[in-house]
Design an enzyme around this catalytic site. Structure first.
Site, PDB file in Angstrom:
ATOM      1  N   ASP A  51     -39.348   1.294  37.042  1.00  0.00           N
ATOM      2  CA  ASP A  51     -40.474   0.408  36.929  1.00  0.00           C
ATOM      3  C   ASP A  51     -41.515   0.816  35.986  1.00  0.00           C
ATOM      4  O   ASP A  51     -42.398  -0.151  35.608  1.00  0.00           O
ATOM      5  CB  ASP A  51     -41.110   0.149  38.303  1.00  0.00           C
ATOM      6  CG  ASP A  51     -41.574   1.582  39.005  1.00  0.00           C
ATOM      7  OD1 ASP A  51     -40.924   2.456  38.395  1.00  0.00           O
ATOM      8  OD2 ASP A  51     -42.310   1.687  39.833  1.00  0.00           O
ATOM      9  N   GLU A  74     -29.124   9.015  33.761  1.00  0.00           N
ATOM     10  CA  GLU A  74     -29.926   9.322  32.441  1.00  0.00           C
ATOM     11  C   GLU A  74     -29.414  10.716  31.689  1.00  0.00           C
ATOM     12  O   GLU A  74     -29.446  10.568  30.672  1.00  0.00           O
ATOM     13  CB  GLU A  74     -31.291   9.646  32.928  1.00  0.00           C
ATOM     14  CG  GLU A  74     -32.412   8.434  33.467  1.00  0.00           C
ATOM     15  CD  GLU A  74     -32.067   8.248  35.005  1.00  0.00           C
ATOM     16  OE1 GLU A  74     -32.616   7.555  35.619  1.00  0.00           O
ATOM     17  OE2 GLU A  74     -31.219   8.968  35.599  1.00  0.00           O
ATOM     18  N   HIS A 137     -45.521   7.131  43.115  1.00  0.00           N
ATOM     19  CA  HIS A 137     -44.365   7.516  43.518  1.00  0.00           C
ATOM     20  C   HIS A 137     -43.777   8.071  41.946  1.00  0.00           C
ATOM     21  O   HIS A 137     -44.268   7.761  41.142  1.00  0.00           O
ATOM     22  CB  HIS A 137     -43.502   6.537  43.862  1.00  0.00           C
ATOM     23  CG  HIS A 137     -43.329   5.117  42.907  1.00  0.00           C
ATOM     24  ND1 HIS A 137     -44.479   4.345  42.668  1.00  0.00           N
ATOM     25  CD2 HIS A 137     -42.583   4.848  41.988  1.00  0.00           C
ATOM     26  CE1 HIS A 137     -44.467   3.447  41.790  1.00  0.00           C
ATOM     27  NE2 HIS A 137     -43.038   3.758  41.410  1.00  0.00           N
ATOM     28  N   HIS A 138     -42.889   8.929  42.101  1.00  0.00           N
ATOM     29  CA  HIS A 138     -42.320   9.476  40.778  1.00  0.00           C
ATOM     30  C   HIS A 138     -43.136  10.760  40.389  1.00  0.00           C
ATOM     31  O   HIS A 138     -43.199  11.163  39.133  1.00  0.00           O
ATOM     32  CB  HIS A 138     -41.895   8.608  39.836  1.00  0.00           C
ATOM     33  CG  HIS A 138     -40.963   7.689  40.257  1.00  0.00           C
ATOM     34  ND1 HIS A 138     -40.118   7.634  41.139  1.00  0.00           N
ATOM     35  CD2 HIS A 138     -40.596   6.264  39.470  1.00  0.00           C
ATOM     36  CE1 HIS A 138     -39.141   6.758  41.481  1.00  0.00           C
ATOM     37  NE2 HIS A 138     -39.520   5.863  40.325  1.00  0.00           N
ATOM     38  N   GLY A 432     -22.871  23.839  24.994  1.00  0.00           N
ATOM     39  CA  GLY A 432     -21.547  23.820  25.909  1.00  0.00           C
ATOM     40  C   GLY A 432     -21.853  23.216  27.388  1.00  0.00           C
ATOM     41  O   GLY A 432     -21.374  24.050  28.131  1.00  0.00           O
ATOM     42  N   ASP A 463      -9.914  17.961  33.129  1.00  0.00           N
ATOM     43  CA  ASP A 463     -10.083  17.266  34.347  1.00  0.00           C
ATOM     44  C   ASP A 463     -11.321  17.526  34.883  1.00  0.00           C
ATOM     45  O   ASP A 463     -11.953  16.876  35.368  1.00  0.00           O
ATOM     46  CB  ASP A 463      -9.000  17.359  35.287  1.00  0.00           C
ATOM     47  CG  ASP A 463      -8.660  18.954  35.370  1.00  0.00           C
ATOM     48  OD1 ASP A 463      -9.126  19.739  34.677  1.00  0.00           O
ATOM     49  OD2 ASP A 463      -7.730  19.307  36.109  1.00  0.00           O
ATOM     50  N   ASN A 490      -5.214  20.277  34.380  1.00  0.00           N
ATOM     51  CA  ASN A 490      -4.503  21.569  34.764  1.00  0.00           C
ATOM     52  C   ASN A 490      -5.223  21.951  35.922  1.00  0.00           C
ATOM     53  O   ASN A 490      -5.074  23.131  36.039  1.00  0.00           O
ATOM     54  CB  ASN A 490      -4.755  22.531  33.491  1.00  0.00           C
ATOM     55  CG  ASN A 490      -6.094  22.653  32.957  1.00  0.00           C
ATOM     56  OD1 ASN A 490      -7.035  22.156  33.455  1.00  0.00           O
ATOM     57  ND2 ASN A 490      -6.216  23.112  31.825  1.00  0.00           N
ATOM     58  N   GLY A 492      -8.195  22.196  37.344  1.00  0.00           N
ATOM     59  CA  GLY A 492      -9.466  23.021  37.380  1.00  0.00           C
ATOM     60  C   GLY A 492     -10.117  23.449  36.153  1.00  0.00           C
ATOM     61  O   GLY A 492      -9.835  22.739  34.961  1.00  0.00           O
ATOM     62  N   GLU A 496     -13.156  28.937  32.646  1.00  0.00           N
ATOM     63  CA  GLU A 496     -13.774  29.722  33.478  1.00  0.00           C
ATOM     64  C   GLU A 496     -12.611  30.549  34.315  1.00  0.00           C
ATOM     65  O   GLU A 496     -13.070  31.796  34.472  1.00  0.00           O
ATOM     66  CB  GLU A 496     -14.426  28.838  34.820  1.00  0.00           C
ATOM     67  CG  GLU A 496     -15.742  27.978  34.207  1.00  0.00           C
ATOM     68  CD  GLU A 496     -15.784  26.873  33.664  1.00  0.00           C
ATOM     69  OE1 GLU A 496     -14.585  26.686  33.166  1.00  0.00           O
ATOM     70  OE2 GLU A 496     -16.536  26.502  33.145  1.00  0.00           O
TER      71      GLU A 496
END
Length: 592
Positions: A51, A74, A137-138, A432, A463, A490, A492, A496
């Site tokens: 708004d 966003e 608001h916001h 990254g 994925d 794969n 996952g 990591e």
């Protein structure tokens, strides 16, 4: 300027007719901002309505030649603006105050880190509400309307709060900072200001970069030429700032004139043709395959243009070219061995080196482009990384594309593949942020079709990354773009797993039917508004790969989705080594 000619609503046409002619004309502040963006080559504003920004969104919708992004959230809008900027030179997004702008913080921080010029326009409450300290608001409920601007100060190079009295000068100042410094900026536009008229003469933006001090530049150039003249094995190493500050032309001229062997860091990929006779390969410190690594590291003088010595860009800080043989050319200074020359940029230095350098062709054995090496798996029954990336690389090397890859498996897999001349390679090597590539690819796809020689986007992501920003696929359809989308399944987060917890449940994603992506982000009643749907397939066997790739690259008028199923613990060797190095760096070694 011709770039901003056209039929423009809100009474802006008369003002824009005077661009460059110093003819004062009235124009709405929002239209003035859009005209300046268009002058810089930005024809798209990404974002979401709220708004406090809808008055400005009316102006975007009515402004001929600047389109609205229609993003899903966003954060995605910020990523898309970043991707667009990497192709067109500048990008823009518009969010609402507070809740909207804070959702985009991660994306803008990434643009700051990666040196990408993005203009973040925030629709803020009216000047009356702000003056009265209204509890709106916001807000945080404390009447402080500057708190979010202050949050953005560390991740933008300039900020402005627009009022009629300062509108033109502040917009021009901030946009110039964005363009010159190649980093994001922040513009707060109150909802009751964007339609206000101001009188301007639309003088073209001053985008000139301060010239190098000639005495310092000449001394630096003399120092470099002396070193190169004595060198027995000189080399050139190209890195990311060369593209960020648009000295690609100067770099290529220097390479041609020198005759020296040339290498590229990951963030400098594609600046010099990877099929050029002098191109030897990519250098990622200890992750670099032999003999490329030994060849570069044995050079006695290395001219490095636009260095970004981050962990992933240097193979976990294993960059092994010592200062006593390293010449670094940057956007604002130069280092020649142990001497530093301040306040001189690489553009002027490169031009003078090219003019004065004596061509010295070098006879070297053929460069070894060994492709991508994998880690583990069954070559007969599984789609190994060692096979897949080389198969994909044949298509990437045959024709120019905008190649957008997620940091991790996709970036390590593609980094060793040679791209066709004219390609753009986009990856968030430094920041990254997982999920970046999918939304950024929307920006590159839209920017790529604006070019004189359009570039089709190829998105390669995993994925886990895809699940963060997948909803932006619906926006791909709305804009009728036709990329190739490759999702590596794969099960996952591969990078990591190689850093920590290979068998931990938190490194496993919830399984989706990725091949059905276009179906679940489309609706039958809107089918006529979408691009042509091409191949949507789950590829599980090695024998299926080449035919699928051939189809998606040949059918350029369609959007394609390939779900490629790969072994859980296979990965490009560069990723494996980087993961191991990061794991060692992160590990707790007991109380001291």
């Amino acid at each position: 300027m011709e770039a901003i000619a056209g039929k423009i609503a809100s009474g802006a046409q008369d003002a824009l007719a005077g661009v460059g002619k110093r003819i004062p004309r009235p124009i709405a502040i929002g239209d003035y901002l859009l005209a300046r963006l268009k002058e810089l080559g930005c024809n798209m504003v990404f974002g979401l309505p709220g708004d406090f920004n809808m008055e400005f969104l009316d102006q975007i919708e009515d402004f001929d030649g600047v389109e609205w992004g229609y993003n899903a959230n966003e954060l995605n809008a910020g990523y898309a603006a970043d991707g667009y900027a990497r192709i067109k030179g500048i990008g823009a997004l518009c969010t609402t105050f507070g809740v909207g702008e804070l959702s985009a913080v991660n994306a803008i921080a990434g643009s700051m880190s990666e040196m990408v010029p993005v203009v973040h326009i925030v629709g803020t409450p009216s000047t009356v509400s702000q003056k009265n300290g209204a509890i709106l608001h916001h807000t945080l409920g404390n009447g402080d309307f500057g708190v979010f601007t202050r949050m953005y100060e560390p991740i933008t190079v300039a900020q402005a709060s627009i009022v009629p009295e300062n509108a033109a000068s502040e917009i021009d100042r901030v946009l110039r900072e964005c363009y010159i410094k190649r980093r994001p900026v922040y513009i707060a536009l109150p909802t009751d200001v964007s339609a206000r008229k101001i009188v301007v003469d639309m003088t073209p933006l001053d985008l000139s970069v301060p010239k190098n001090r000639e005495d310092i530049e000449n001394e630096c150039v003399k120092h470099i030429l002396t070193a190169l003249g004595r060198a027995e094995r000189p080399a050139i190493l190209i890195d990311g700032c060369a593209s960020r500050f648009h000295v690609e032309k100067e770099v290529r001229a220097f390479v041609e004139k020198s005759g020296f062997p040339v290498y590229a860091a990951p963030m400098g990929k594609g600046i010099v043709s990877e099929f050029h006779a002098q191109f030897r390969g990519s250098y990622v410190g200890a992750m670099t395959p032999s003999p490329t690594r030994e060849e570069l590291e044995s050079s006695d003088v290395v001219v490095m243009v636009g260095a970004i010595k981050s962990d992933f860009n240097t193979g976990g800080f294993t960059f092994s070219i010592t200062n006593d043989k390293l010449i670094e050319l940057h956007s604002d200074h130069a280092k020649v061995f142990h001497a530093t020359y301040q306040s001189i940029g690489f553009k002027g230095i490169l031009q003078k080196l090219t003019d004065k350098l004596t061509h010295r062709p070098w006879t070297l054995p053929p460069a070894v482009h060994s492709g991508t090496k994998g880690y583990s798996g069954d070559d007969n029954t599984e789609i190994r990384h060692e096979y897949f990336w080389d198969a994909l690389g044949k298509h990437l090397g045959a024709e120019a594309h905008a190649v957008v890859v997620e940091t991790g498996t996709s970036s390590f897999g593609t980094s060793t593949q040679r791209l066709a001349d004219g390609s753009k390679y986009i990856s968030q090597v430094l920041w990254g942020s997982i999920g970046y590539a999918t939304a950024a690819a929307l920006g590159t796809a839209l920017a790529g079709r604006e070019l004189d020689k359009p570039l089709r986007t190829v998105l390669v992501t995993g994925d886990g990354s895809f699940q963060l920003t997948a909803q932006e696929i619906s926006t791909f359809l709305r804009h009728k773009v036709t990329p190739v989308i490759i999702i590596l399944n794969n099960n996952g987060y591969t990078i990591e797993r190689f850093i920590h917890g290979p068998e931990r449940a938190y490194n496993t994603t919830t399984m989706w039917k990725y091949k059905n992506t276009l179906d679940y982000f489309s609706a039958d009643e809107y089918a006529s508004t979408y691009p042509k749907f091409g191949l949507q397939a789950r590829i599980e066997r090695k024998q299926e790969v080449e035919a699928a790739l051939a189809q998606v690259f040949s059918e350029k008028d369609a959007i394609h989705v390939l779900e490629v199923v790969m072994p859980k613990m296979d990965a490009p060797m560069g990723l494996v080594k980087t993961g191991e190095a990061t794991s060692k760096e992160n590990k707790y070694n007991g109380d001291s």
